[in-house]
Design a protein around this motif. Structure first.
Motif, PDB file in Angstrom:
ATOM      1  N   GLU A  49       0.073   0.221  -8.035  1.00 11.63           N
ATOM      2  CA  GLU A  49       0.194   1.011  -6.817  1.00 11.63           C
ATOM      3  C   GLU A  49      -0.721   0.323  -5.814  1.00 11.63           C
ATOM      4  O   GLU A  49      -0.247   0.410  -4.561  1.00 11.63           O
ATOM      5  CB  GLU A  49      -0.559   2.201  -7.166  1.00 11.63           C
ATOM      6  CG  GLU A  49      -0.274   3.388  -6.055  1.00 11.63           C
ATOM      7  CD  GLU A  49      -0.561   4.837  -6.365  1.00 11.63           C
ATOM      8  OE1 GLU A  49      -1.004   5.681  -5.688  1.00 11.63           O
ATOM      9  OE2 GLU A  49      -0.328   5.103  -7.831  1.00 11.63           O
ATOM     10  N   ARG A  53       0.900  -1.408  -1.964  1.00 13.54           N
ATOM     11  CA  ARG A  53       1.045  -1.028  -0.652  1.00 13.54           C
ATOM     12  C   ARG A  53       1.238  -2.012   0.362  1.00 13.54           C
ATOM     13  O   ARG A  53       0.657  -3.027   0.534  1.00 13.54           O
ATOM     14  CB  ARG A  53      -0.459  -0.304  -0.622  1.00 13.54           C
ATOM     15  CG  ARG A  53      -0.545   0.789  -1.257  1.00 13.54           C
ATOM     16  CD  ARG A  53      -1.720   1.508  -0.818  1.00 13.54           C
ATOM     17  NE  ARG A  53      -2.145   2.559  -1.753  1.00 13.54           N
ATOM     18  CZ  ARG A  53      -3.423   2.748  -2.081  1.00 13.54           C
ATOM     19  NH1 ARG A  53      -4.278   2.270  -1.791  1.00 13.54           N
ATOM     20  NH2 ARG A  53      -3.693   3.632  -3.110  1.00 13.54           N
ATOM     21  N   ASN A  59       7.073   1.309  -2.637  1.00 12.34           N
ATOM     22  CA  ASN A  59       7.198   2.568  -3.302  1.00 12.34           C
ATOM     23  C   ASN A  59       8.289   2.341  -4.628  1.00 12.34           C
ATOM     24  O   ASN A  59       8.767   3.287  -5.167  1.00 12.34           O
ATOM     25  CB  ASN A  59       8.421   3.557  -2.221  1.00 12.34           C
ATOM     26  CG  ASN A  59       7.425   3.971  -1.031  1.00 12.34           C
ATOM     27  OD1 ASN A  59       6.307   4.373  -1.148  1.00 12.34           O
ATOM     28  ND2 ASN A  59       8.112   3.472   0.184  1.00 12.34           N
TER      29      ASN A  59
END
Length: 113
Positions: A49, A53, A59
């Motif tokens: 995660e 970014r 996503n």
């Protein structure tokens, strides 16, 4: 935490393939991770995660397939499943095992746009 550098490597592969195959968004990443790889799954999920970014995989969902470890027993000449390194052979109790799988991590599949 080496999971961060593993995710950075995954991102490099994604970016290289995006250039080679002309896609600009990754929706899903599927990884195969062996139980003997030394990768901590929760740490890998967190690192994924963070590292993704601002990238084309920002996503993307991460799916992880945990792979069993296989070893070849030199004593009974059988391929067996082991849970950790240095386990005894479940068939003959020998410790003369050679790991043949379960220590790898690889990108299995990318779903892209």
């Amino acid at each position: 935490m080496h999971e961060m550098s593993l995710c950075e490597g995954v991102l490099q592969i994604i970016e290289t393939e995006a250039r080679n195959q002309d896609f600009d968004k990754v929706k899903r990443v599927i990884l195969d991770v062996g139980v003997l790889s030394g990768v901590e799954i929760p740490a890998l999920e967190f690192a994924f995660e963070v590292v993704m970014r601002g990238s084309i995989a920002e996503n993307a969902t991460l799916e992880i397939n945990e792979l069993e470890a296989q070893a070849w027993c030199m004593q009974c000449a059988e391929t067996v499943t082991v849970k950790q390194r240095y386990d005894a052979c479940p068939k003959c109790e020998s410790y003369q095992l050679q790991i043949s799988s379960g220590d790898e991590m690889r990108i299995k599949e990318l779903e892209v746009d």
